[in-house]
Design a protein around this motif. Structure first.
Motif, short mmCIF file in Angstrom:
data_model
loop_
_atom_site.label_atom_id
_atom_site.label_comp_id
_atom_site.label_asym_id
_atom_site.label_seq_id
_atom_site.Cartn_x
_atom_site.Cartn_y
_atom_site.Cartn_z
N LEU A 164 22.97 35.02 -16.18
CA LEU A 164 21.85 34.37 -16.62
C LEU A 164 21.15 35.02 -17.71
O LEU A 164 20.54 36.15 -17.41
N ASP A 165 21.02 34.42 -18.80
CA ASP A 165 20.17 35.31 -20.04
C ASP A 165 18.77 34.55 -20.22
O ASP A 165 18.75 33.55 -20.70
N GLU A 166 17.85 35.44 -19.61
CA GLU A 166 16.48 35.04 -19.66
C GLU A 166 16.21 33.34 -19.23
O GLU A 166 15.68 32.60 -19.96
N PRO A 167 16.78 33.08 -18.12
CA PRO A 167 16.80 31.79 -17.91
C PRO A 167 15.42 30.87 -17.69
O PRO A 167 15.57 29.89 -17.61
N PHE A 168 14.22 31.90 -17.56
CA PHE A 168 13.02 30.94 -17.19
C PHE A 168 12.29 31.41 -18.33
O PHE A 168 11.00 30.97 -18.38
N ALA A 169 12.84 31.60 -19.49
CA ALA A 169 11.87 32.15 -20.65
C ALA A 169 11.44 30.59 -21.32
O ALA A 169 12.03 29.76 -21.33
N GLY A 170 10.06 30.61 -21.60
CA GLY A 170 9.88 29.19 -22.25
C GLY A 170 9.08 28.45 -21.06
O GLY A 170 8.75 27.19 -21.36
N LEU A 171 9.37 28.56 -19.66
CA LEU A 171 8.81 27.56 -18.79
C LEU A 171 7.33 28.12 -18.29
O LEU A 171 7.13 29.23 -18.43
N ASP A 172 6.77 26.97 -17.93
CA ASP A 172 5.41 27.29 -17.47
C ASP A 172 5.59 28.04 -16.03
O ASP A 172 6.57 27.81 -15.35
N LEU A 173 4.35 28.65 -15.72
CA LEU A 173 4.59 29.67 -14.39
C LEU A 173 5.07 28.64 -13.16
O LEU A 173 6.10 29.10 -12.63
N ARG A 174 4.50 27.57 -13.12
CA ARG A 174 4.72 26.89 -11.92
C ARG A 174 6.20 26.46 -11.79
O ARG A 174 6.90 26.51 -10.84
N LEU A 175 6.73 26.16 -12.83
CA LEU A 175 7.98 25.23 -13.04
C LEU A 175 8.88 26.57 -12.80
O LEU A 175 9.95 26.18 -12.07
#
Lengths: 248, 224
Positions: A164-175
């Motif tokens: 997984l390459d930065e899988p949560f980049a750009g998502l808001d914290l809660r999500l």
């Protein structure tokens, strides 16, 4: 017990030669490759996935039996689709000619199609199942891309590897927190090992992972997150409490 | 209206299009995927009929299909006769002459597919063939249609190559464009008018097919 996963490779990177030499046992289900932006983390993942060929080195996945994915000296280069490795790239590239459900089903073998429904449910994507990618928001696209790679990886049993390459980049914290929690529990249940890339200290701690600290194309340190990223954690806490601002 | 010439023209165009789609797909994919040292040379050879006078292409094909060359002698041995001045010969000539019209839209189409899609498929365990079949082809349907229509219409309108290679044998090698030439030579302008109108209608219909497709595939993510 599986043999350690061993990665040893050198390749040309835009900032010069990238050397990576690390052997790690997947003692924790989630291993994090941690380092600053531009340090070559993505290049390492792409080399493991078979999307680029290193100049020299050797990549071995130490599951039983160990798989040699690449060995320059022995002239081994296993094609990407035979590696038992699944990759979710940093940029969520969904197939534009397929719905969310079809995208998720793409990497799932016909015999394991029940995984698709489970994935839609776990990632809260049921209502978007028939939606085309161009109608999705950035966060939904990201979630679908991670779900797609994870669904495919879980069908490989314990012998696969999810990258997984930065899988949560750009998502808001809660999500991000929701997604991370769901993903971690599911991958642990299915015994799917993960190697993910991040430059986010909080994310690495949240995953409670084994960390490979990486900078300038080299491995600096490797071990449990609490030991390897203690300094970064202190710095982050200091900044959050205002210390960073005072020092500046 | 020379219906015999019309039927022969349509058979020639359909045969040429079918052969070009089968042969053009792997060739275009190879050119677009940017591998191989001889790519520039092959690209230049594919595009050559675009810049050469049709009579030059026709002349060399006539020589090549005759008994003076090794390929010509091989074909004579295989078919029992020279392919020059026969429908089969016309088919060979049309395939070569229309090659760039079939291959170039496909190369452009394949080249427009974001590498991220093919890498995403590989990252999900798809083989290159499956990636081509399930990701690349659906995204380039518009280019495939353009390729087929251009190959078909270009063959329908061929004149120089057909005349050099096939002569003007009614029922065997006389296509609509040659029939039109004959009718004008005979001052039969009424027949020439009908033949010319048939050629205009075929070409216009084909172009309408292409342009009516533009934009229609975007809902399914098609790259037109």
């Amino acid at each position: 017990m599986s043999e350690p996963t061993h990665l040893s490779l050198t390749m040309q990177h835009r900032q010069g030669t990238l050397a990576f030499d690390a052997a790690f046992e997947l003692t924790r289900p989630w291993t994090v490759l941690f380092g600053p932006s531009g340090s070559g983390k993505t290049t390492v993942l792409r080399a493991i996935a078979g999307l680029m060929r290193p100049a020299t080195g050797r990549i071995v996945l130490g599951f039983a039996p160990a798989r040699v994915l690449f060995d320059r000296t022995e002239g081994i280069y296993m094609p990407a689709h035979r590696r038992g490795v699944r990759l979710a790239a940093q940029v969520a590239t969904l197939f534009p000619n397929m719905t969310v459900q079809e995208n998720i089903a793409y990497g799932v073998p016909p015999a394991a199609m029940e995984v698709v429904d489970e994935t839609l449910q776990r990632f809260h994507l049921e209502r978007l199942a028939e939606t085309m990618p161009w109608k999705l928001s950035g966060g939904e696209r990201q979630r679908t891309a991670v779900a797609r790679a994870a669904a495919s990886a879980t069908t490989l049993g314990g012998s696969g590897l999810l990258l997984l390459d930065e899988p949560f980049a750009g998502l808001d914290l809660r999500l991000r927190d929701d997604l991370l929690r769901d993903l971690r529990s599911w991958l642990a249940e299915t015994h799917t090992p993960v190697l993910s890339v991040t430059h986010d200290v909080g994310e690495a701690f949240q995953l409670g992972a084994e960390v490979i600290k990486f900078a300038d194309g080299r491995v600096l340190q490797q071990g449990p997150v609490e030991a390897v990223l203690a300094e970064e954690r202190e710095r982050l806490l200091d900044q959050l409490s205002g210390g960073g601002v005072r020092k500046a | 209206m020379d219906f015999e010439a019309l039927w022969l023209t349509l058979r020639l165009a359909a045969g040429t299009t079918a052969i070009l789609l089968v042969a053009g797909l792997p060739l275009a994919w190879w050119i677009a995927s940017g591998r191989g040292a001889g790519r520039a040379v092959v690209q230049a050879l594919v595009a050559l009929p675009l810049v050469l006078p049709p009579t030059v292409v026709g002349f060399y094909l006539l020589v090549m299909l005759g008994p003076l060359t090794a390929p010509g002698r091989l074909l004579i041995r295989l078919f029992g006769h020279s392919l020059a001045f026969s429908f089969s010969g016309l088919l060979v000539g049309s395939v070569i002459y229309s090659l760039p019209f079939a291959v170039q839209p496909l190369v452009a189409g394949f080249g427009s597919v974001d590498r991220g899609y093919t890498e995403a498929a590989a990252g999900l365990g798809a083989s290159p063939w499956r990636t081509f079949r399930t990701v690349v082809m659906p995204l380039t349907r518009g280019s495939l249609l353009t390729s087929a229509v251009l190959a078909f219409t270009h063959t329908v309108g061929e004149f120089g190559v057909v005349l050099m290679l096939g002569g003007n044998i009614p029922g065997a090698t006389q296509t609509l464009s040659i029939s039109l030439y004959d009718q004008v030579q005979d001052f039969n302008y009424a027949a020439a008018n009908r033949t010319a109108l048939a050629l205009v209608i075929i070409s216009l219909a084909a172009l309408i097919v292409i342009y009516s497709r533009r934009g229609s595939g975007l809902g399914r993510g098609e790259l037109v």
